[in-house]
Design a protein around this motif. Structure first.
Motif, PDB file in Angstrom:
ATOM      1  N   HIS A   1       5.736  -2.317  -7.687  1.00  0.00           N
ATOM      2  CA  HIS A   1       4.891  -3.494  -7.930  1.00  0.00           C
ATOM      3  C   HIS A   1       5.359  -4.680  -7.083  1.00  0.00           C
ATOM      4  O   HIS A   1       4.537  -5.416  -6.527  1.00  0.00           O
ATOM      5  N   ARG A   2       6.665  -4.843  -6.996  1.00  0.00           N
ATOM      6  CA  ARG A   2       7.215  -5.954  -6.217  1.00  0.00           C
ATOM      7  C   ARG A   2       6.868  -5.794  -4.740  1.00  0.00           C
ATOM      8  O   ARG A   2       6.484  -6.762  -4.075  1.00  0.00           O
ATOM      9  N   VAL A   3       6.976  -4.563  -4.228  1.00  0.00           N
ATOM     10  CA  VAL A   3       6.651  -4.321  -2.822  1.00  0.00           C
ATOM     11  C   VAL A   3       5.172  -4.585  -2.566  1.00  0.00           C
ATOM     12  O   VAL A   3       4.803  -5.206  -1.558  1.00  0.00           O
TER      13      VAL A   3
ATOM     14  N   SER B   1       8.774  -0.894 -11.110  1.00  0.00           N
ATOM     15  CA  SER B   1       8.805  -2.347 -10.884  1.00  0.00           C
ATOM     16  C   SER B   1       9.048  -2.668  -9.411  1.00  0.00           C
ATOM     17  O   SER B   1       8.481  -3.635  -8.886  1.00  0.00           O
ATOM     18  N   ASP B   2       9.875  -1.861  -8.732  1.00  0.00           N
ATOM     19  CA  ASP B   2      10.074  -2.063  -7.298  1.00  0.00           C
ATOM     20  C   ASP B   2       8.778  -1.829  -6.538  1.00  0.00           C
ATOM     21  O   ASP B   2       8.470  -2.557  -5.582  1.00  0.00           O
TER      22      ASP B   2
ATOM     23  N   LYS C   1      12.640   1.115 -12.984  1.00  0.00           N
ATOM     24  CA  LYS C   1      13.032   0.334 -11.812  1.00  0.00           C
ATOM     25  C   LYS C   1      12.192   0.727 -10.607  1.00  0.00           C
ATOM     26  O   LYS C   1      11.767  -0.129  -9.826  1.00  0.00           O
ATOM     27  N   VAL C   2      11.932   2.018 -10.453  1.00  0.00           N
ATOM     28  CA  VAL C   2      11.098   2.478  -9.345  1.00  0.00           C
ATOM     29  C   VAL C   2       9.696   1.882  -9.464  1.00  0.00           C
ATOM     30  O   VAL C   2       9.123   1.401  -8.481  1.00  0.00           O
TER      31      VAL C   2
ATOM     32  N   GLU D   1       4.660  -8.293  -2.445  1.00  0.00           N
ATOM     33  CA  GLU D   1       5.175  -8.845  -1.190  1.00  0.00           C
ATOM     34  C   GLU D   1       4.240  -8.529  -0.032  1.00  0.00           C
ATOM     35  O   GLU D   1       3.997  -9.384   0.827  1.00  0.00           O
TER      36      GLU D   1
END
Length: 120
Positions: free
Chosen positions: A72-74, A69-70, A66-67, A77
């Motif tokens: 990558h998402r950040v 993927s978060d 999760k860390v 964005e």
């Protein structure tokens, strides 16, 4: 060998001895059942601990994932936000240049002059 010999020895056994043997057998059965129940409980506790450890390891692995993927998402964005800010600045600059062009064109028109536009 005759059948009377074993019967003779069996007949000599007192009733108390048979009763004591039955009591010992019942106690042994109770003890065996108690030990079996304890063994079942310990197996159940072991299975519970095993499942708990498995769930914890999965939670740790999914937390790490999760860390990542978060992160990558950040990054995505931030990349999109940077792209959007560039587009906004380009649009604002284009509008500024158009207003300045119109201003200069009106000033030149007042003077009777015009921009040179090459025709192709």
């Amino acid at each position: 060998m005759s059948l009377s010999t074993p019967y003779r020895y069996e007949a000599m056994v007192e009733k108390k001895t048979v009763k004591n043997a039955l009591c010992r057998q019942h106690e042994r059965i109770k003890t065996d059942e108690m030990m079996s129940a304890r063994d079942g409980e310990s197996r159940q506790e072991f299975q519970t601990r095993l499942k708990s450890a498995w769930n914890e390891s999965i939670a740790e692995a999914s937390g790490a994932q999760k860390v990542i993927s978060d992160g990558h998402r950040v990054k995505a964005e931030l990349r999109l936000a940077h792209k959007a800010s560039i587009m906004i600045r380009q649009a604002a600059l284009k509008q500024l240049l158009e207003t300045e062009h119109e201003k200069y064109e009106s000033e030149l028109r007042q003077q009777g002059k015009a921009f040179y536009i090459q025709r192709t």
